[in-house]
Scaffold this motif. Structure first.
Motif, PDB file in Angstrom:
ATOM      1  N   ARG A   1       0.841  -1.212   0.000  1.00 12.46           N
ATOM      2  CA  ARG A   1       0.000   0.000   0.000  1.00 12.46           C
ATOM      3  C   ARG A   1       0.869   1.251   0.000  1.00 12.46           C
ATOM      4  NH1 ARG A   1      -5.157   0.687   1.205  1.00 12.46           N
ATOM      5  NH2 ARG A   1      -5.312  -1.433   2.009  1.00 12.46           N
ATOM      6  N   GLY A   2       0.505   2.172  -0.880  1.00 13.14           N
ATOM      7  CA  GLY A   2       1.209   3.450  -0.941  1.00 13.14           C
ATOM      8  C   GLY A   2       2.351   3.490  -1.945  1.00 13.14           C
ATOM      9  N   THR A   3       2.691   2.334  -2.502  1.00 13.45           N
ATOM     10  CA  THR A   3       3.833   2.290  -3.434  1.00 13.45           C
ATOM     11  C   THR A   3       3.614   3.177  -4.649  1.00 13.45           C
ATOM     12  OG1 THR A   3       4.406   0.050  -2.747  1.00 13.45           O
ATOM     13  CG2 THR A   3       5.212   0.786  -4.896  1.00 13.45           C
ATOM     14  N   PHE A   4       2.389   3.177  -5.145  1.00 13.44           N
ATOM     15  CA  PHE A   4       2.138   3.874  -6.395  1.00 13.44           C
ATOM     16  C   PHE A   4       1.868   5.365  -6.192  1.00 13.44           C
ATOM     17  CE2 PHE A   4       2.483  -0.112  -8.016  1.00 13.44           C
ATOM     18  CZ  PHE A   4       1.437  -0.980  -7.762  1.00 13.44           C
ATOM     19  N   SER A   5       1.606   5.765  -4.986  1.00 13.04           N
ATOM     20  CA  SER A   5       1.247   7.152  -4.723  1.00 13.04           C
ATOM     21  C   SER A   5       2.451   8.060  -4.954  1.00 13.04           C
ATOM     22  CB  SER A   5       0.751   7.294  -3.282  1.00 13.04           C
ATOM     23  OG  SER A   5       0.467   8.633  -2.990  1.00 13.04           O
ATOM     24  N   GLY A   6       2.306   8.991  -5.911  1.00 11.73           N
ATOM     25  CA  GLY A   6       3.358   9.947  -6.175  1.00 11.73           C
ATOM     26  C   GLY A   6       4.531   9.410  -6.967  1.00 11.73           C
ATOM     27  N   ASN A   7       4.528   8.118  -7.241  1.00  9.02           N
ATOM     28  CA  ASN A   7       5.635   7.513  -7.988  1.00  9.02           C
ATOM     29  C   ASN A   7       5.230   7.164  -9.420  1.00  9.02           C
ATOM     30  OD1 ASN A   7       7.606   7.466  -5.879  1.00  9.02           O
ATOM     31  ND2 ASN A   7       6.522   5.744  -4.964  1.00  9.02           N
ATOM     32  N   THR A   8       6.210   6.776 -10.163  1.00 12.00           N
ATOM     33  CA  THR A   8       5.992   6.296 -11.523  1.00 12.00           C
ATOM     34  C   THR A   8       5.966   4.778 -11.510  1.00 12.00           C
ATOM     35  OG1 THR A   8       7.028   8.186 -12.593  1.00 12.00           O
ATOM     36  CG2 THR A   8       7.010   6.116 -13.818  1.00 12.00           C
ATOM     37  N   LEU A   9       4.983   4.221 -12.180  1.00 11.58           N
ATOM     38  CA  LEU A   9       4.904   2.786 -12.365  1.00 11.58           C
ATOM     39  C   LEU A   9       5.105   2.497 -13.838  1.00 11.58           C
ATOM     40  CD1 LEU A   9       3.272   0.036 -13.092  1.00 11.58           C
ATOM     41  CD2 LEU A   9       4.439   0.143 -10.879  1.00 11.58           C
ATOM     42  N   ALA A  10       5.983   1.566 -14.125  1.00 14.74           N
ATOM     43  CA  ALA A  10       6.270   1.261 -15.523  1.00 14.74           C
ATOM     44  C   ALA A  10       6.271  -0.242 -15.753  1.00 14.74           C
ATOM     45  CB  ALA A  10       7.628   1.848 -15.918  1.00 14.74           C
ATOM     46  N   TRP A  11       6.063  -0.585 -16.996  1.00  6.45           N
ATOM     47  CA  TRP A  11       6.218  -1.961 -17.459  1.00  6.45           C
ATOM     48  C   TRP A  11       7.350  -1.983 -18.482  1.00  6.45           C
ATOM     49  CZ3 TRP A  11       3.778  -6.239 -15.568  1.00  6.45           C
ATOM     50  CH2 TRP A  11       2.623  -6.046 -14.800  1.00  6.45           C
ATOM     51  N   PHE A  12       8.216  -2.959 -18.333  1.00  5.75           N
ATOM     52  CA  PHE A  12       9.271  -3.213 -19.288  1.00  5.75           C
ATOM     53  C   PHE A  12       9.127  -4.655 -19.767  1.00  5.75           C
ATOM     54  CE2 PHE A  12      12.294   0.353 -19.021  1.00  5.75           C
ATOM     55  CZ  PHE A  12      11.781   1.039 -17.937  1.00  5.75           C
ATOM     56  N   ARG A  13       9.841  -4.973 -20.801  1.00  4.54           N
ATOM     57  CA  ARG A  13       9.859  -6.357 -21.272  1.00  4.54           C
ATOM     58  C   ARG A  13      11.221  -6.685 -21.846  1.00  4.54           C
ATOM     59  NH1 ARG A  13       5.715  -5.853 -26.470  1.00  4.54           N
ATOM     60  NH2 ARG A  13       7.116  -4.658 -27.850  1.00  4.54           N
ATOM     61  N   ARG A  14      11.536  -7.972 -21.813  1.00  6.86           N
ATOM     62  CA  ARG A  14      12.783  -8.426 -22.406  1.00  6.86           C
ATOM     63  C   ARG A  14      12.484  -9.660 -23.237  1.00  6.86           C
ATOM     64  NH1 ARG A  14      17.794  -8.958 -18.662  1.00  6.86           N
ATOM     65  NH2 ARG A  14      18.111  -6.825 -19.323  1.00  6.86           N
TER      66      ARG A  14
END
Length: 120
Positions: free
Chosen positions: A24-37
């Motif tokens: 909880r709270g990880t996404f607040s105010g931060n950037t969430l991204a998806w990457f792939r390899r």
């Protein structure tokens, strides 16, 4: 700790939804991204979003097909992938950072990957 899941085997043209769970709270105010390899390739930026700034950036290769969304009640972020192509085959990772950038080195927290395989 981030946890990505939801990968699998799908035929070209099909859809999958990946999930990324976090404390909880990880996404607040931060950037969430998806990457792939993909096999034999470098890690590739797929999408990044910073909801507090109402800003989302998609890679050209997935624009119009992939959509990022979140569910605060479940502390989860989703990557809805439609019209999948064989070239979307890769291990997908979610990551948290401070800014929406394509450089994976700028993301401090990573989940384990989830395999997506698209067959022809």
């Amino acid at each position: 700790q981030l946890q990505a899941y939801g990968g699998g085997l799908v035929q070209a043209g099909g859809s999958l939804r990946l999930s990324c769970a976090a404390p909880r709270g990880t996404f607040s105010g931060n950037t969430l991204a998806w990457f792939r390899r993909a096999p034999g390739k470098e890690r590739e930026f797929v999408v990044g979003t910073r909801w507090s700034r109402n800003y989302t950036l998609y890679a050209d290769s997935v624009k119009g097909r992939f959509t990022i969304a979140r569910d605060d009640a479940k502390n989860a972020v989703y990557l809805q992938m439609n019209s999948l192509k064989v070239e979307d085959t890769a291990v997908y990772y979610c990551a948290v950072g401070s800014h929406v950038v394509r450089d994976s080195a700028k993301y401090a927290y990573w989940g384990q990957g989830t395999q997506v395989t698209v067959s022809s």
